[in-house]
Design a protein around this motif. Sequence first.
Motif, mmCIF file in Angstrom:
data_model
loop_
_atom_site.group_PDB
_atom_site.id
_atom_site.type_symbol
_atom_site.label_atom_id
_atom_site.label_comp_id
_atom_site.label_asym_id
_atom_site.label_seq_id
_atom_site.Cartn_x
_atom_site.Cartn_y
_atom_site.Cartn_z
ATOM 1 N N LEU A 146 4.847 -6.287 -6.154
ATOM 2 C CA LEU A 146 4.293 -5.106 -6.812
ATOM 3 C C LEU A 146 3.279 -4.376 -5.928
ATOM 4 O O LEU A 146 3.206 -3.146 -5.924
ATOM 5 N N GLY A 147 2.488 -5.147 -5.167
ATOM 6 C CA GLY A 147 1.512 -4.527 -4.261
ATOM 7 C C GLY A 147 2.173 -3.601 -3.253
ATOM 8 O O GLY A 147 1.668 -2.519 -2.956
ATOM 9 N N MET A 148 3.326 -4.010 -2.721
ATOM 10 C CA MET A 148 4.047 -3.147 -1.777
ATOM 11 C C MET A 148 4.511 -1.870 -2.479
ATOM 12 O O MET A 148 4.460 -0.772 -1.898
ATOM 13 N N GLY A 149 4.962 -1.999 -3.734
ATOM 14 C CA GLY A 149 5.389 -0.809 -4.480
ATOM 15 C C GLY A 149 4.254 0.172 -4.678
ATOM 16 O O GLY A 149 4.437 1.391 -4.539
ATOM 17 N N LEU A 150 3.056 -0.335 -4.985
ATOM 18 C CA LEU A 150 1.891 0.550 -5.133
ATOM 19 C C LEU A 150 1.542 1.212 -3.811
ATOM 20 O O LEU A 150 1.163 2.395 -3.763
ATOM 21 N N ASN A 151 1.646 0.457 -2.723
ATOM 22 C CA ASN A 151 1.356 1.047 -1.408
ATOM 23 C C ASN A 151 2.277 2.227 -1.105
ATOM 24 O O ASN A 151 1.841 3.244 -0.565
ATOM 25 N N PHE A 152 3.551 2.103 -1.469
ATOM 26 C CA PHE A 152 4.477 3.208 -1.207
ATOM 27 C C PHE A 152 4.128 4.446 -2.043
ATOM 28 O O PHE A 152 4.238 5.578 -1.559
ATOM 29 N N ILE A 153 3.707 4.224 -3.292
ATOM 30 C CA ILE A 153 3.306 5.365 -4.114
ATOM 31 C C ILE A 153 2.087 6.059 -3.502
ATOM 32 O O ILE A 153 2.012 7.300 -3.441
ATOM 33 N N ILE A 154 1.132 5.255 -3.022
ATOM 34 C CA ILE A 154 -0.063 5.840 -2.388
ATOM 35 C C ILE A 154 0.329 6.584 -1.112
ATOM 36 O O ILE A 154 -0.185 7.667 -0.822
ATOM 37 N N ILE A 155 1.252 6.019 -0.341
ATOM 38 C CA ILE A 155 1.664 6.646 0.925
ATOM 39 C C ILE A 155 2.227 8.051 0.685
ATOM 40 O O ILE A 155 1.803 9.023 1.326
ATOM 41 N N VAL A 156 3.197 8.168 -0.229
ATOM 42 C CA VAL A 156 3.827 9.482 -0.415
ATOM 43 C C VAL A 156 2.880 10.463 -1.116
ATOM 44 O O VAL A 156 2.962 11.672 -0.879
ATOM 45 N N THR A 157 1.963 9.950 -1.959
ATOM 46 C CA THR A 157 1.030 10.857 -2.644
ATOM 47 C C THR A 157 -0.064 11.340 -1.697
ATOM 48 O O THR A 157 -0.368 12.538 -1.654
ATOM 49 N N VAL A 158 -0.647 10.411 -0.950
ATOM 50 C CA VAL A 158 -1.719 10.792 -0.016
ATOM 51 C C VAL A 158 -1.152 11.647 1.120
ATOM 52 O O VAL A 158 -1.756 12.643 1.528
ATOM 53 N N GLY A 159 0.018 11.284 1.635
ATOM 54 C CA GLY A 159 0.607 12.053 2.729
ATOM 55 C C GLY A 159 1.055 13.434 2.282
ATOM 56 O O GLY A 159 0.870 14.415 3.016
ATOM 57 N N GLY A 160 1.623 13.527 1.087
ATOM 58 C CA GLY A 160 2.084 14.831 0.600
ATOM 59 C C GLY A 160 3.501 14.730 0.083
ATOM 60 O O GLY A 160 4.431 14.535 0.874
ATOM 61 N N LEU A 161 3.675 14.857 -1.248
ATOM 62 C CA LEU A 161 5.011 14.789 -1.841
ATOM 63 C C LEU A 161 5.846 16.005 -1.431
ATOM 64 O O LEU A 161 5.316 17.115 -1.304
ATOM 65 N N ALA A 162 7.134 15.768 -1.232
ATOM 66 C CA ALA A 162 8.080 16.847 -0.895
ATOM 67 C C ALA A 162 7.687 17.586 0.370
ATOM 68 O O ALA A 162 7.862 18.800 0.474
ATOM 69 N N THR A 163 7.151 16.855 1.333
ATOM 70 C CA THR A 163 6.865 17.436 2.653
ATOM 71 C C THR A 163 7.551 16.573 3.710
ATOM 72 O O THR A 163 7.735 15.367 3.508
ATOM 73 N N ALA A 164 7.890 17.189 4.839
ATOM 74 C CA ALA A 164 8.622 16.454 5.882
ATOM 75 C C ALA A 164 7.738 15.396 6.540
ATOM 76 O O ALA A 164 8.167 14.273 6.792
ATOM 77 N N TRP A 165 6.477 15.756 6.815
ATOM 78 C CA TRP A 165 5.596 14.855 7.561
ATOM 79 C C TRP A 165 4.755 13.970 6.649
ATOM 80 O O TRP A 165 4.056 13.067 7.126
ATOM 81 N N GLY A 166 4.751 14.219 5.340
ATOM 82 C CA GLY A 166 3.896 13.464 4.424
ATOM 83 C C GLY A 166 4.088 11.950 4.498
ATOM 84 O O GLY A 166 3.110 11.205 4.608
ATOM 85 N N PRO A 167 5.344 11.438 4.437
ATOM 86 C CA PRO A 167 5.523 9.979 4.506
ATOM 87 C C PRO A 167 5.008 9.362 5.804
ATOM 88 O O PRO A 167 4.489 8.251 5.808
ATOM 89 N N VAL A 168 5.154 10.092 6.915
ATOM 90 C CA VAL A 168 4.696 9.548 8.206
ATOM 91 C C VAL A 168 3.164 9.532 8.266
ATOM 92 O O VAL A 168 2.557 8.529 8.669
ATOM 93 N N VAL A 169 2.544 10.642 7.839
ATOM 94 C CA VAL A 169 1.080 10.698 7.832
ATOM 95 C C VAL A 169 0.504 9.649 6.875
ATOM 96 O O VAL A 169 -0.449 8.928 7.215
ATOM 97 N N GLY A 170 1.093 9.541 5.687
ATOM 98 C CA GLY A 170 0.626 8.548 4.712
ATOM 99 C C GLY A 170 0.788 7.128 5.232
ATOM 100 O O GLY A 170 -0.116 6.293 5.086
ATOM 101 N N SER A 171 1.921 6.823 5.854
ATOM 102 C CA SER A 171 2.141 5.474 6.398
ATOM 103 C C SER A 171 1.150 5.167 7.510
ATOM 104 O O SER A 171 0.630 4.041 7.606
ATOM 105 N N LEU A 172 0.888 6.156 8.358
ATOM 106 C CA LEU A 172 -0.061 5.949 9.459
ATOM 107 C C LEU A 172 -1.432 5.554 8.919
ATOM 108 O O LEU A 172 -2.077 4.624 9.431
ATOM 109 N N ILE A 173 -1.866 6.227 7.871
ATOM 110 C CA ILE A 173 -3.208 5.957 7.322
ATOM 111 C C ILE A 173 -3.228 4.647 6.532
ATOM 112 O O ILE A 173 -4.077 3.773 6.758
ATOM 113 N N ILE A 174 -2.286 4.482 5.624
ATOM 114 C CA ILE A 174 -2.307 3.307 4.734
ATOM 115 C C ILE A 174 -2.045 2.014 5.512
ATOM 116 O O ILE A 174 -2.625 0.968 5.207
#
Length: 387
Positions: free
Chosen positions: A275-303
């Motif tokens: 479950l912790g990994m699932g929460l991390n993925f939600i934080i990654i896409v939300t913090v990085g930016g939903l529906a953006t090309a670079w959001g998942p990469v930026v979010g993953s880099l930070i988280i």
Amino acid sequence: MATLASTGTLRTQGVFDDRIRREVRIFQSPVTRYGAVLLTLLAVVLPLSTADSFLLSLGITVGFFSIAAIGLNVLNGYAGQINMGQPFFLAIGAFTAVGFGSIMDLPLPLWLLAVVVVGALSGALVAPLALRLKGVYQIVLSLGLIFIGQYIFVNWSDLTGGVAGRRAALNLSVGPLDFAALQFGGMTYNYQQGLFMLVWLFVALCMFLVHLLMKSPGGRHIVALRDADLPARVAGINPVRSMVGAYAISSAMGALGGAFYVAQLRFVSPEQFNLGMGLNFIIIVTVGGLATAWGPVVGSLIICSIPVLASRYAEFIPFLKANSSTPDGTWGIPVGQFPVVLYGVLLVLILMFEPRGLTHLLKVFGLWLTGPLRRRRVAPSDGQETS
């Protein structure tokens, strides 16, 4: 009819040409164009120029999290669905890779193809169930997938090793090219260097494929169903076909991320996909930016960077203290709990002040930085470009 006739007239006169040309352009701005070139160069040049295991390990982790997050962004961002069960698909990809790439020892292209196909089929099977639900019920279903997956994989011990997990060295060869012992320019590079290059080339490929998908009619159907479900159905868009496709793409990329997870650790256990990994993925896409090309990469880099950097440089951060199982009477945040605290603060700040995510902030900063240059290119008298 008058509207259609008017629109047709305008198209004939070329009024929409510039807009259509901009919409179908692969890279719509210099930032995305140069960013794509920079990402591809980093994927090749960085692992060849350093053998620092800390940097390479962090880069690989950010890379496979980015791949799975790019897939989740298709579903949670572009399609407007709610899925917290991405670890379930990572687990499917991880154990498919173990079966085909380690036990059967098939070459890299074959076991990667198996991972993508099995991942996509899994998503397509889950989609009809998820599409019957909305809101909190969809969240409950996706959380249930994590627990169902753990139960299945723990009891499938011949493949997964049960609770204890199993070691799995994946075959990374493509004909004469072996990413586990890459030879280039008369030099031999280690396992992490080869894997880093492989993972980031797939990050670039996944970003490019999602970018093309969102410009295609299928991608526009997905966005139309997200923004205006009923009008989209009235216009003739098939919601089941579009959304099942979105689930299949999302789960295939999640499975791909899980396969590279195993490739990095060379060990896998069902307990890792929790479950912790699932929460991390939600934080990654939300913090990085939903529906953006670079959001998942930026979010993953930070988280992904926060816990690693906090552990490595804890002595230089004044409010951190060593982990302890019992209260020791001193003030401070234990190093192990610091990432959780920071994730919560980041999530609250992003949701309150910039729901479009850090990607939008970086875009605004880039526009502000290049503002004087862009203003100088436009002549003040007639508004024509001078260079």
